[in-house]
Design a protein around this motif. Structure first.
Motif, PDB file in Angstrom:
ATOM      1  N   ASN A  64      -4.136  -0.314  -8.326  1.00 38.17           N
ATOM      2  CA  ASN A  64      -3.294  -0.948  -9.349  1.00 38.17           C
ATOM      3  C   ASN A  64      -1.834  -1.085  -8.947  1.00 38.17           C
ATOM      4  O   ASN A  64      -0.940  -1.038  -9.801  1.00 38.17           O
ATOM      5  CB  ASN A  64      -3.392  -0.200 -10.689  1.00 38.17           C
ATOM      6  N   VAL A  65      -1.567  -1.253  -7.643  1.00 41.48           N
ATOM      7  CA  VAL A  65      -0.201  -1.518  -7.210  1.00 41.48           C
ATOM      8  C   VAL A  65       0.142  -2.938  -7.660  1.00 41.48           C
ATOM      9  O   VAL A  65      -0.591  -3.875  -7.342  1.00 41.48           O
ATOM     10  CB  VAL A  65      -0.062  -1.386  -5.674  1.00 41.48           C
ATOM     11  N   PRO A  66       1.223  -3.102  -8.429  1.00 44.73           N
ATOM     12  CA  PRO A  66       1.577  -4.440  -8.905  1.00 44.73           C
ATOM     13  C   PRO A  66       1.783  -5.426  -7.752  1.00 44.73           C
ATOM     14  O   PRO A  66       2.553  -5.148  -6.822  1.00 44.73           O
ATOM     15  CB  PRO A  66       2.886  -4.215  -9.673  1.00 44.73           C
ATOM     16  N   ALA A  67       1.098  -6.552  -7.808  1.00 47.70           N
ATOM     17  CA  ALA A  67       1.139  -7.542  -6.730  1.00 47.70           C
ATOM     18  C   ALA A  67       2.557  -8.041  -6.450  1.00 47.70           C
ATOM     19  O   ALA A  67       2.897  -8.329  -5.303  1.00 47.70           O
ATOM     20  CB  ALA A  67       0.216  -8.717  -7.072  1.00 47.70           C
ATOM     21  N   GLU A  68       3.400  -8.111  -7.470  1.00 51.33           N
ATOM     22  CA  GLU A  68       4.753  -8.631  -7.275  1.00 51.33           C
ATOM     23  C   GLU A  68       5.609  -7.734  -6.375  1.00 51.33           C
ATOM     24  O   GLU A  68       6.597  -8.192  -5.793  1.00 51.33           O
ATOM     25  CB  GLU A  68       5.460  -8.890  -8.610  1.00 51.33           C
ATOM     26  N   LEU A  69       5.228  -6.467  -6.240  1.00 53.33           N
ATOM     27  CA  LEU A  69       5.991  -5.564  -5.361  1.00 53.33           C
ATOM     28  C   LEU A  69       5.946  -6.016  -3.905  1.00 53.33           C
ATOM     29  O   LEU A  69       6.922  -5.863  -3.173  1.00 53.33           O
ATOM     30  CB  LEU A  69       5.468  -4.129  -5.451  1.00 53.33           C
ATOM     31  N   PHE A  70       4.829  -6.589  -3.477  1.00 50.63           N
ATOM     32  CA  PHE A  70       4.691  -6.967  -2.080  1.00 50.63           C
ATOM     33  C   PHE A  70       5.675  -8.070  -1.700  1.00 50.63           C
ATOM     34  O   PHE A  70       6.239  -8.030  -0.610  1.00 50.63           O
ATOM     35  CB  PHE A  70       3.246  -7.367  -1.765  1.00 50.63           C
ATOM     36  N   SER A  71       5.913  -8.990  -2.595  1.00 47.79           N
ATOM     37  CA  SER A  71       6.874 -10.057  -2.289  1.00 47.79           C
ATOM     38  C   SER A  71       8.313  -9.618  -2.521  1.00 47.79           C
ATOM     39  O   SER A  71       9.224 -10.106  -1.870  1.00 47.79           O
ATOM     40  CB  SER A  71       6.559 -11.325  -3.091  1.00 47.79           C
ATOM     41  N   SER A  72       8.522  -8.679  -3.426  1.00 46.04           N
ATOM     42  CA  SER A  72       9.902  -8.265  -3.722  1.00 46.04           C
ATOM     43  C   SER A  72      10.431  -7.171  -2.795  1.00 46.04           C
ATOM     44  O   SER A  72      11.574  -7.227  -2.371  1.00 46.04           O
ATOM     45  CB  SER A  72      10.039  -7.837  -5.186  1.00 46.04           C
ATOM     46  N   VAL A  73       9.600  -6.158  -2.466  1.00 43.17           N
ATOM     47  CA  VAL A  73      10.090  -5.049  -1.632  1.00 43.17           C
ATOM     48  C   VAL A  73       9.232  -4.807  -0.389  1.00 43.17           C
ATOM     49  O   VAL A  73       9.634  -4.060   0.492  1.00 43.17           O
ATOM     50  CB  VAL A  73      10.214  -3.728  -2.440  1.00 43.17           C
ATOM     51  N   GLY A  74       8.055  -5.396  -0.321  1.00 43.16           N
ATOM     52  CA  GLY A  74       7.181  -5.223   0.829  1.00 43.16           C
ATOM     53  C   GLY A  74       6.262  -4.020   0.692  1.00 43.16           C
ATOM     54  O   GLY A  74       6.527  -3.096  -0.080  1.00 43.16           O
ATOM     55  N   ALA A  75       5.190  -4.032   1.477  1.00 40.72           N
ATOM     56  CA  ALA A  75       4.195  -2.962   1.411  1.00 40.72           C
ATOM     57  C   ALA A  75       4.742  -1.631   1.913  1.00 40.72           C
ATOM     58  O   ALA A  75       4.317  -0.572   1.468  1.00 40.72           O
ATOM     59  CB  ALA A  75       2.956  -3.348   2.215  1.00 40.72           C
ATOM     60  N   VAL A  76       5.685  -1.682   2.839  1.00 45.80           N
ATOM     61  CA  VAL A  76       6.279  -0.462   3.388  1.00 45.80           C
ATOM     62  C   VAL A  76       7.558  -0.189   2.600  1.00 45.80           C
ATOM     63  O   VAL A  76       8.654  -0.595   2.980  1.00 45.80           O
ATOM     64  CB  VAL A  76       6.548  -0.612   4.903  1.00 45.80           C
ATOM     65  N   SER A  77       7.386   0.469   1.444  1.00 49.05           N
ATOM     66  CA  SER A  77       8.515   0.690   0.537  1.00 49.05           C
ATOM     67  C   SER A  77       8.246   1.870  -0.381  1.00 49.05           C
ATOM     68  O   SER A  77       7.094   2.254  -0.591  1.00 49.05           O
ATOM     69  CB  SER A  77       8.753  -0.554  -0.326  1.00 49.05           C
ATOM     70  N   ALA A 104       3.000   1.200  12.119  1.00 50.20           N
ATOM     71  CA  ALA A 104       2.585   2.077  13.211  1.00 50.20           C
ATOM     72  C   ALA A 104       2.761   1.437  14.585  1.00 50.20           C
ATOM     73  O   ALA A 104       2.831   2.122  15.586  1.00 50.20           O
ATOM     74  CB  ALA A 104       1.130   2.505  13.016  1.00 50.20           C
ATOM     75  N   GLY A 105       2.823   0.108  14.630  1.00 52.07           N
ATOM     76  CA  GLY A 105       3.044  -0.582  15.894  1.00 52.07           C
ATOM     77  C   GLY A 105       1.740  -0.951  16.593  1.00 52.07           C
ATOM     78  O   GLY A 105       0.665  -0.722  16.049  1.00 52.07           O
ATOM     79  N   PRO A 106       1.803  -1.501  17.753  1.00 53.66           N
ATOM     80  CA  PRO A 106       3.012  -1.690  18.546  1.00 53.66           C
ATOM     81  C   PRO A 106       3.901  -2.845  18.083  1.00 53.66           C
ATOM     82  O   PRO A 106       5.042  -2.952  18.488  1.00 53.66           O
ATOM     83  CB  PRO A 106       2.475  -1.972  19.952  1.00 53.66           C
ATOM     84  N   ASP A 107       3.367  -3.708  17.202  1.00 54.90           N
ATOM     85  CA  ASP A 107       4.202  -4.790  16.674  1.00 54.90           C
ATOM     86  C   ASP A 107       4.232  -4.693  15.163  1.00 54.90           C
ATOM     87  O   ASP A 107       3.730  -3.738  14.579  1.00 54.90           O
ATOM     88  CB  ASP A 107       3.712  -6.161  17.146  1.00 54.90           C
ATOM     89  N   GLY A 108       4.837  -5.683  14.518  1.00 53.71           N
ATOM     90  CA  GLY A 108       4.895  -5.693  13.062  1.00 53.71           C
ATOM     91  C   GLY A 108       6.209  -5.169  12.503  1.00 53.71           C
ATOM     92  O   GLY A 108       6.441  -5.230  11.307  1.00 53.71           O
ATOM     93  N   GLY A 109       7.056  -4.641  13.367  1.00 57.13           N
ATOM     94  CA  GLY A 109       8.333  -4.125  12.903  1.00 57.13           C
ATOM     95  C   GLY A 109       9.342  -5.230  12.665  1.00 57.13           C
ATOM     96  O   GLY A 109       9.155  -6.374  13.060  1.00 57.13           O
ATOM     97  N   SER A 110      10.424  -4.876  11.979  1.00 54.02           N
ATOM     98  CA  SER A 110      11.518  -5.812  11.714  1.00 54.02           C
ATOM     99  C   SER A 110      12.831  -5.032  11.833  1.00 54.02           C
ATOM    100  O   SER A 110      12.822  -3.818  12.036  1.00 54.02           O
ATOM    101  CB  SER A 110      11.387  -6.405  10.305  1.00 54.02           C
ATOM    102  N   ALA A 111      13.944  -5.720  11.664  1.00 59.13           N
ATOM    103  CA  ALA A 111      15.244  -5.047  11.726  1.00 59.13           C
ATOM    104  C   ALA A 111      15.353  -3.983  10.631  1.00 59.13           C
ATOM    105  O   ALA A 111      15.855  -2.882  10.860  1.00 59.13           O
ATOM    106  CB  ALA A 111      16.373  -6.068  11.608  1.00 59.13           C
ATOM    107  N   ASP A 112      14.859  -4.320   9.430  1.00 61.29           N
ATOM    108  CA  ASP A 112      14.911  -3.380   8.300  1.00 61.29           C
ATOM    109  C   ASP A 112      13.873  -2.267   8.415  1.00 61.29           C
ATOM    110  O   ASP A 112      14.108  -1.153   7.950  1.00 61.29           O
ATOM    111  CB  ASP A 112      14.647  -4.108   6.975  1.00 61.29           C
ATOM    112  N   LYS A 113      12.720  -2.611   8.978  1.00 59.57           N
ATOM    113  CA  LYS A 113      11.602  -1.669   9.061  1.00 59.57           C
ATOM    114  C   LYS A 113      11.037  -1.707  10.482  1.00 59.57           C
ATOM    115  O   LYS A 113       9.996  -2.308  10.735  1.00 59.57           O
ATOM    116  CB  LYS A 113      10.527  -2.033   8.038  1.00 59.57           C
TER     117      LYS A 113
END
Length: 166
Positions: A64-77, A104-113
């Protein structure tokens, strides 16, 4: 016995003395926390359920994680792991819970995360604590460090210690 198995056994001792159960809600660890817990003989007395919700759709459907969270703050939050803990506690009925979501990598990272960024959250009854950690190493090392941190936090909660929010 390796360090993760020792931590899981210690968690079991605490939970058995409390007659309490634990549940896990995992993304980046892919069930690694639940696997560590269930290595321990007799863990069925204190392990209630494990949710491996790798996709956002499953975080929403199973926890039941609100779907709008993924677009507003991302899954890693913070918001997502806190919602994962609450959902796991509600669905399983377990008093204690842990949730993890990270890169966890090796890719998928960003400047913020960047790779190695992991959010962890723990719940005990009405108490909810979350922390952002930055782990070093390759994918396996990040996942292993996340499992250790998750178990250590559960042990502290079960021992009655107050976790610091981060």
């Amino acid at each position: 016995m390796d360090d993760i198995t020792q931590l899981a056994a210690l968690l079991g001792k605490h939970l058995q003395s409390l007659r309490a159960q634990v549940t896990t809600a995992e993304s980046c660890t892919g069930g690694g926390i639940a696997e560590a817990i269930t290595r321990i003989p007799g863990s069925s007395a204190w392990f209630e359920a494990g949710y491996v919700t790798y996709s956002n759709a499953q975080k929403n459907l199973q926890l039941n994680v609100p779907a709008e969270l993924f677009s507003s703050v991302g899954a890693v939050s913070r918001e997502v792991v806190e919602a994962m803990v609450s959902g796991a506690q509600e669905k399983s009925g377990a008093q204690f819970a842990v949730a993890v979501s990270g890169v966890a990598g090796p890719d998928g990272g960003s400047a913020d995360k960047p790779v190695g960024t992991v959010w962890l959250a723990w719940g005990a009854g009405q108490q909810l604590v979350s922390v952002r950690r930055q782990f070093d190493g390759d994918r396996d090392q990040v996942r292993r460090q996340t499992v250790k941190a998750a178990l250590e936090g559960l042990i502290q909660l079960a021992a009655g210690e107050i976790l610091k929010r981060g």
